[in-house]
Motif scaffolding. Structure first.
Motif, mmCIF file in Angstrom:
data_model
loop_
_atom_site.group_PDB
_atom_site.id
_atom_site.type_symbol
_atom_site.label_atom_id
_atom_site.label_comp_id
_atom_site.label_asym_id
_atom_site.label_seq_id
_atom_site.Cartn_x
_atom_site.Cartn_y
_atom_site.Cartn_z
ATOM 1 N N UNK A 90 37.374 10.835 49.409
ATOM 2 C CA UNK A 90 37.377 11.738 50.669
ATOM 3 C C UNK A 90 38.318 13.042 50.524
ATOM 4 N N UNK A 91 39.397 12.767 49.897
ATOM 5 C CA UNK A 91 40.696 13.142 49.269
ATOM 6 C C UNK A 91 39.263 14.356 48.416
ATOM 7 N N UNK A 92 38.857 13.944 47.564
ATOM 8 C CA UNK A 92 38.589 14.911 46.701
ATOM 9 C C UNK A 92 37.488 16.084 47.013
ATOM 10 N N UNK A 93 36.827 15.610 48.379
ATOM 11 C CA UNK A 93 36.271 15.826 49.524
ATOM 12 C C UNK A 93 37.047 17.156 50.134
ATOM 13 N N UNK A 94 37.542 17.450 50.026
ATOM 14 C CA UNK A 94 38.685 17.958 50.192
ATOM 15 C C UNK A 94 38.976 18.422 49.515
#
Length: 293
Positions: A163-167
């Motif tokens: 999720x952090x990577x996508x963000x």
């Protein structure tokens, strides 16, 4: 691939230290205390710190109505999913290994960038991703047997990293005409509300008075992590290419492992030292200046 300014280097070093030592601090904070509730207190106390910084720097709080859907999307991936998943994972895993799993983020970021956003990463960047992956494997060497019995914690930490990577990919590409600190403030407010709802739904029967060690961890997180580290990270994520910003913070889990060893008495092995070398390779692959032609 990208030369950092003196200001960016200074902020990166401070970010690494603040976020790195926070992993054992978080572990102490959620020991015997509901994790989502712990995190919502950190966020709600951190929001006034961000507001004070905005006011002191005379930055606007306003975000145009047309941009709010994008703000919500950025908050969802960068903060809501990250904070809710990783803090629950920290309670079931050792602090250092939770940090390592959380910082598989650069690997997810590289894959997402190449598959969803048509990023063309040079061989040097892929070398950095491979080195980071090797460092993660080495740091997990002595934990694989234990992690096998904690699949939920592992999956939560990996989900938080994804999720952090996508963000990070979305944040780097936003064209929103809003200051980074303004975005950090509103994303923190949105996340505070979201975690309050989640904590009420899943943890209200566990609510009790906050012990002293948890209160100390909350204060550290509110001031140093929410108030400082998040603002610095969002600044770096918007000002650097995604692969550079993600790999540049790979020393954070190393600091997490070593600070956990120092405070919790964990024994370090040759794999830990080898992982440091690989992490340094990963960082150098994107931050070491290229030789002029």
């Amino acid at each position: 691939m990208h030369k950092l300014s003196t200001r960016q280097w200074t902020l990166l070093v401070l970010l690494t230290l603040v976020w790195g030592v926070n992993w054992p601090i978080m572990k102490a904070g959620v020991t015997g205390f509901p994790p989502l509730t712990f995190r919502l207190w950190c966020l709600w106390l951190g929001v006034p710190v961000l507001a004070l910084v905005l006011w002191q720097q005379k930055l606007p709080f306003k975000v145009e109505r047309a941009h709010w859907p994008e703000v919500l999307k950025l908050a969802f991936f960068n903060m809501v999913l990250w904070h809710s998943l990783i803090i629950v994972a920290v309670q079931s895993l050792s602090s250092g290994r939770a940090a390592i799993l959380g910082y598989t983020m650069p690997i997810f970021s590289a894959v997402l960038g190449a598959t969803l956003f048509s990023d063309r990463l040079p061989p040097r960047a892929w070398l950095g991703v491979a080195a980071a992956a090797g460092g993660v494997v080495l740091l997990l060497w002595h934990e694989l047997a234990n992690l096998g019995g904690r699949p939920v914690g592992v999956l939560l930490a990996l989900g938080a990293a994804a999720a952090w990577a996508m963000g990070t990919q979305l944040l780097r590409r936003t064209k929103m005409p809003a200051h980074t600190l303004t975005l950090a403030f509103w994303m923190s407010v949105i996340t505070s509300v979201s975690l309050t709802v989640l904590a009420w739904l899943f943890e209200r029967e566990q609510w009790h008075a906050m012990p002293a060690h948890t209160l100390a961890a909350v204060i550290y997180n509110a001031v140093m992590v929410i108030g400082f580290a998040h603002s610095v990270w969002f600044y770096l994520a918007r000002s650097l290419p995604p692969i550079a910003s993600t790999l540049s913070v790979m020393m954070i889990p190393v600091v997490g492992v070593f600070s956990g060893a120092l405070w919790l008495g964990e024994v370090l092995h040759w794999q830990d030292w080898s992982a440091i070398a690989l992490v340094l390779v990963a960082i150098a692959s994107v931050l070491w200046p290229r030789r002029a032609a």
